[in-house]
Design an enzyme around this catalytic site. Structure first.
Site, PDB file in Angstrom:
ATOM      1  N   TYR A 110      90.915  36.608 -18.729  1.00  0.00           N
ATOM      2  CA  TYR A 110      91.023  36.564 -17.270  1.00  0.00           C
ATOM      3  C   TYR A 110      90.450  37.853 -16.697  1.00  0.00           C
ATOM      4  O   TYR A 110      90.731  38.946 -17.208  1.00  0.00           O
ATOM      5  CB  TYR A 110      92.491  36.432 -16.846  1.00  0.00           C
ATOM      6  CG  TYR A 110      92.685  36.569 -15.345  1.00  0.00           C
ATOM      7  CD1 TYR A 110      92.731  35.444 -14.530  1.00  0.00           C
ATOM      8  CD2 TYR A 110      92.784  37.827 -14.745  1.00  0.00           C
ATOM      9  CE1 TYR A 110      92.881  35.568 -13.151  1.00  0.00           C
ATOM     10  CE2 TYR A 110      92.926  37.957 -13.362  1.00  0.00           C
ATOM     11  CZ  TYR A 110      92.976  36.819 -12.583  1.00  0.00           C
ATOM     12  OH  TYR A 110      93.105  36.939 -11.226  1.00  0.00           O
ATOM     13  N   GLU A 134      87.144  36.052  -9.053  1.00  0.00           N
ATOM     14  CA  GLU A 134      87.995  35.811 -10.226  1.00  0.00           C
ATOM     15  C   GLU A 134      87.250  34.945 -11.232  1.00  0.00           C
ATOM     16  O   GLU A 134      86.625  33.957 -10.847  1.00  0.00           O
ATOM     17  CB  GLU A 134      89.284  35.101  -9.781  1.00  0.00           C
ATOM     18  CG  GLU A 134      90.263  34.847 -10.903  1.00  0.00           C
ATOM     19  CD  GLU A 134      91.416  33.950 -10.462  1.00  0.00           C
ATOM     20  OE1 GLU A 134      92.474  34.476 -10.094  1.00  0.00           O
ATOM     21  OE2 GLU A 134      91.253  32.705 -10.491  1.00  0.00           O
TER      22      GLU A 134
END
Ligand code: GDP
Ligand code: MN
Length: 382
Positions: free
Chosen positions: A101, A189
């Protein structure tokens, strides 16, 4: 302004971040063409601005054209948490060894940027933050200093990614940070950021939110506007630069200033009616702005009456009245109009309007009287 995954990936690609080759499709045939261009196997991905698409059945691997037809056919039109899928993104499928992530966002209280990186990707970061907060390496970045290569490398090491991913991750994170700052985003993101079995690091998903305040320096954003708007009325209003929110009622509302527009919606409710929209025309009530506002409201088939509520501050009452009169010349309006004009030079403004009054154009001195009249008119015509 939130982007769809495919738009986010197009942005990433412009900054040199590796993403898979693919194409966007609105029909099954287009999806097959995109798959042929990307090369099999492919992954067919629902384009909706909500997470957890995979679990909802909105992401499917396809080995050949028949698979693509099957999956694109199922996914197009699918409802994912209230978002109806009208496009799919079809890209060459990746082999995944590990999922990470990565994101950059703003830490408002620190007045700095915040980078988050975790070796536990592919699941929602909120879940990781709750169950395993130590698995997220946070990096606070001073906007003046920016992100240097050594700092980025130390951050990647702190996140304990597979060492095979270090160089690739550093490269992508520096580019992602550049995309975030230079691209005027509020959030970028990548979840998952993957390491492939061949040792390549690669962005498999993209979530980007752009900072609307920077709109003036991004003419290229114009084509992004409206794509996420599902309400046809909001789409039209956005094109005309109006602050408009579609609602369920039948009294069209036009006011100057967001506070007054909200108060106008409230008072319509208060007297037993329901507003069809919230519309703030902003400071100047010029004829053109008023005509645009009336046009948007006029095109809403559920509107039965229109309540124009203007408080003249810097804009004088007679200018507002002239603007309304000229706008009515430009647009032929289906519903009766009730006007409440107050503030600077309201008397002069009302005097101008009185010359045009009829059963289709009524002026009332107070907000509550105007609201009552508008609601009665809407009821009479429903
Ligand atoms: P989200 O669930 O809406 O965030 O959608 P993502 O794009 O993040 O995809 C969800 C999951 O689908 C990923 O975490 C992967 O496990 C899987 N996935 C997506 N693309 C591919 C791919 O190209 N190959 C493989 N093997 N899995 C994929
Ligand atoms: Mn994802």
């Amino acid at each position: 302004m939130d982007l769809f995954e495919y738009q986010g990936k197009q942005l990433f690609a412009r900054y040199g971040i590796p993403v898979s080759a693919g194409g966007v499709a609105e029909t099954v045939d287009e999806a097959v063409r995109a798959a042929e261009a990307a090369g099999y196997p492919v992954v067919v991905k629902a384009q909706v601005q909500v997470g957890g698409r995979g679990k909802a059945g909105g992401i499917k691997l396809a080995a050949n054209a028949d698979d693509v037809r099957l999956h694109a056919g199922n996914i197009l039109g699918m409802d994912i948490k209230g978002h109806v899928v009208s496009r799919v993104w079809v890209e060459h499928a990746s082999d995944i060894a590990e999922e990470y992530y990565a994101s950059f966002t703003l830490d408002r209280s620190a007045k700095k940027y915040l980078g988050m990186l975790s070796a536990q990707g592919g699941i929602e970061i909120e879940t990781v933050a709750e169950e395993n907060p130590d698995a997220i390496a946070r990096l606070t970045i001073d906007p003046v200093d920016g992100l240097s290569e050594p700092n980025c490398r130390a951050w990647v090491e702190a996140a304990k990614l597979n060492p095979a991913a270090t160089d690739g991750a550093v490269d992508i994170l520096l580019k992602l940070f550049h995309a975030y700052v230079d691209g005027d985003a509020d959030l970028v993101e990548i979840n998952p950021l993957i390491l492939t079995p061949e040792g390549k690091v690669h962005a498999l998903d993209a979530k980007v939110s752009l900072d609307e305040n920077a709109r003036f320096r991004h003419p290229e954003w114009d084509e992004l506007v409206g794509l996420e708007k599902t309400d046809a009325r909001e789409f039209e209003a956005a094109e005309k630069g109006l602050q408009y929110v579609g609602l369920e009622g039948n009294v069209g509302v036009i006011a100057n200033g967001a506070g007054l527009a909200m108060a106008t919606c409230d008072i319509v409710h208060e007297v037993g009616g329901r507003p069809a929209n919230f519309l703030d025309i902003g400071g100047g009530a010029s004829a053109q702005v008023m005509a645009n506002a009336l046009e948007v409201i006029n095109n809403d088939p559920s509107v039965r009456s229109i309540f124009i509520n203007i408080f003249g501050g810097i804009t004088k009452g007679e200018e507002v009245a002239n603007g309304i009169v000229q706008a009515l010349d430009q647009v032929s309006i289906a519903s009766p109009i009730v006007i409440r004009l107050d503030g600077t030079n309201a008397e002069q403004g009302r005097a101008i309007l009185s010359g045009y009054e009829s059963d289709r154009l009524v002026s009332k001195p107070t907000m509550v009287e105007a609201a009552r009249t508008a609601v009665e008119m809407a009821e009479a015509r429903s």
